[in-house]
Enzyme design. Structure first.
Site, PDB file in Angstrom:
ATOM      1  N   ASP A 120      11.356  45.500  -6.624  1.00 37.61           N
ATOM      2  CA  ASP A 120      10.232  44.568  -6.727  1.00 37.61           C
ATOM      3  C   ASP A 120       8.916  45.285  -6.414  1.00 37.61           C
ATOM      4  O   ASP A 120       8.837  46.087  -5.470  1.00 37.61           O
ATOM      5  CB  ASP A 120      10.456  43.419  -5.739  1.00 37.61           C
ATOM      6  CG  ASP A 120       9.439  42.313  -5.864  1.00 37.61           C
ATOM      7  OD1 ASP A 120       9.343  41.717  -6.948  1.00 37.61           O
ATOM      8  OD2 ASP A 120       8.728  42.056  -4.872  1.00 37.61           O
ATOM      9  N   GLU A 146      24.365  60.621  -4.591  1.00 39.12           N
ATOM     10  CA  GLU A 146      25.540  60.891  -3.778  1.00 39.12           C
ATOM     11  C   GLU A 146      26.761  60.130  -4.285  1.00 39.12           C
ATOM     12  O   GLU A 146      27.896  60.456  -3.923  1.00 39.12           O
ATOM     13  CB  GLU A 146      25.286  60.515  -2.319  1.00 39.12           C
ATOM     14  CG  GLU A 146      24.245  61.376  -1.619  1.00 39.12           C
ATOM     15  CD  GLU A 146      23.958  60.869  -0.211  1.00 39.12           C
ATOM     16  OE1 GLU A 146      24.738  60.020   0.283  1.00 39.12           O
ATOM     17  OE2 GLU A 146      22.954  61.301   0.386  1.00 39.12           O
TER      18      GLU A 146
END
Length: 564
Positions: A219, A269
């Protein structure tokens, strides 16, 4: 229009998706949880309601679901005032419900994207409660943006800035200090120079990624970093500052990309890497491309079609420019016509042209009616269907807002005392008329699933925003029974899109009519849209799909998909 099965079989089969690149040409369905489906009859949509509609999402044919905020919240701004970023609002469900939904969606091949709101928290967040309980100058206050007030006793705000929802952007806390809130006063802005804030969101991103979330919608991604001098500029001075320099004190600062580079390290990751898309209302496509870089969030919303008129020249320029910028950034473009913040495009296309105005101002024309006086409903729906088929044929990802697949219009007749959006309520309270006009409640009214009131299948007894009687005709139940309905058009289009969408390329085909756009995708897939009112000749080939019935010619305000 029926599909020619023989023509479909001649096309190259859809290639296997790369697990890491699923998002590049995905069809993403935005769910506003409080207005999607209510499982317990309290009038508020919830996670188990979403779970009950997984078969509907499968039949629709989307690749991913984006869940707007479902976190604990006082709903000062529709859930974008977050109390706790790592929990679920009890009115909406539990973390166990979330895990069940994620598993159910993954079981049917649908990815999960969640909303992250990093510019501000709610005023009930633990960090902000600690800030109010601590003195001026404390590390706890430094997690937010506090300034001493002006005047003899700090009784005046530090600057004359206005919030997005009307009124001052500064709120006093009673000890001579004020805090900055770009949006509602219940949404204090974070200070992203504070290490605790950075760690809070790294922890949050890992929390949801570990629960199986595939991506994040960020956002107001351009607002996080701020650089405020001791003597704050006035609102008039701010308005004169260059927003393309990367050094504006309040927005789109170059340093924000250091945050997203750190997030990218975390995303990578995971296997496959987590994705993200930025909501970044910035001044140029070049500035937006930085948010979409592989070293950052990876994708950024392109709102250009959403803010355009139904006009061939505007659509051509927007598509050409955005594909060029996406190629330069290494991302794919995003295409969107409606979302939870703007007037639904079926209504927007039935209104007078925007001529470059803020799309939210379209609400100013919707004063009353069913759905709205002054709106050409048939033209709006006709154009919306044509624009949708145009959009779904473009290379890149398509974002679909819940209810647009039903052709829903904006709901205009909502009594003032039932409206919830601060864009409406706060601006009136301050004696201002915000650019949102009537606010955003009209596109957030709960969905109609059946033809029966009082809630049209949304829940048992009603809905948190009033649904009009005409919703019955736009319900899933009614449209499933109508072969030419907007719902069935979306289902056919998304099914074909899965089969046809291969390489991320597009070739414009010249036409002799300025109101007609014609482009070619790989494997013989062609798309033609007539933005004018008069019919034009169809090119050769087999019409696979059309936004309305065609018979030898391409009618005005119509799109066709063709295979040669």
């Amino acid at each position: 229009m029926s599909t020619d099965q023989t023509a479909q079989q001649a096309l190259t089969p859809e290639p296997a998706d790369s697990a890491a690149d699923w998002w590049r040409q995905a069809a993403v369905y935005q769910i506003y949880p409080r207005s999607f489906a209510d499982s317990n009859g309290d009038g508020i949509g919830d996670l188990r309601g979403i779970l009950s509609r997984v078969p509907y999402l499968v039949q629709l044919g989307v690749d991913a679901v984006w869940l707007s905020p479902f976190y604990p919240s006082a709903l000062a701004d529709g859930g974008y005032d977050v109390d706790d970023y790592r929990d679920v609002d009890p009115r909406i469900g539990t973390l166990a419900d979330f895990d069940e939904i994620t598993a159910a969606l993954h079981d049917v091949g649908i990815k999960v994207i969640v909303d992250i709101v990093p510019n501000h928290s709610s005023d009930r967040h633990a960090f902000f409660r600690a800030a109010l309980a601590s003195p001026a100058g404390s590390p706890e206050r430094d997690r937010y943006i506090f300034r001493d007030g002006l005047g003899e006793n700090g009784e005046l705000p530090p600057a004359d800035w206005r919030s997005v929802f009307g009124g001052s952007a500064w709120e006093p806390v009673g000890d001579g200090q004020w805090y900055l809130h770009t949006f509602a006063k219940e949404q204090p802005d974070f200070n992203w120079d504070h290490p605790d804030v950075r760690q809070e969101f790294l922890t949050t991103l890992r929390f949801w990624s570990d629960r199986g979330v595939d991506g994040f919608r960020v956002d107001v991604a351009h607002l996080l970093m701020k650089d405020l001098p001791g003597d704050l500029p006035s609102a008039a001075e701010l308005a004169l500052l260059d927003e393309t320099s990367g050094r504006h004190p309040l927005k789109d600062r170059d340093e924000v990309h250091d945050i997203y580079a750190e997030w990218r390290e975390l995303f990578d990751e995971y296997d496959p890497p987590r994705t993200a898309v930025a909501e970044a209302w910035v001044s140029t496509p070049e500035r937006r491309a930085r948010y979409a870089s592989p070293e950052g969030l990876g994708q950024a919303f392109n709102f250009d079609l959403l803010t355009a008129d139904f006009d061939a020249g505007q659509f051509h320029s927007i598509v050409t420019d955005n594909l060029r910028h996406s190629a330069a950034s290494g991302s794919s473009s995003t295409w969107v016509l409606s979302n939870h913040d703007v007037v639904r495009h079926a209504t927007r296309y039935g209104l007078p042209p925007l001529h470059g105005r803020d799309v939210k101002q379209g609400a100013e024309w919707i004063i009353a009616g069913a759905p709205a006086d002054g709106v050409d409903l048939e033209r709006g729906e006709r154009r919306a269907r044509a624009a949708t088929l145009f959009l779904l044929a473009l290379p890149g990802s398509a974002y679909i807002y819940q209810g647009e697949e039903l052709g829903l219009h904006e709901v205009a007749r909502i009594p003032g005392d039932q409206r919830q959006d601060p864009a409406y309520t706060r601006s009136l309270a301050q004696g201002e008329w915000s650019s949102d006009g009537l606010g955003r409640d009209g596109c957030r009214v709960p969905l109609p699933w059946t033809t029966k009131p009082p809630s049209f299948g949304f829940g048992a007894d009603g809905a948190h925003l009033p649904q009009p009687e005409w919703f019955a005709d736009y319900s899933v139940e009614a449209e499933e029974a109508a072969p030419d309905s907007t719902l069935n058009l979306y289902r056919r289009a998304l099914a074909l899109r899965h089969q046809l969408q291969t390489e991320e390329s597009l070739e414009w085909v010249p036409t002799d009519d300025a109101d007609v756009l014609h482009f070619r995708r790989p494997d013989g897939w062609e798309v033609m849209t007539n933005f004018g009112e008069e019919p034009v000749p169809l090119p050769g080939g087999q019409v696979m799909l059309s936004s309305r019935r065609v018979d030898g010619e391409l009618p005005g305000e119509t799109t066709v998909w063709i295979v040669r």
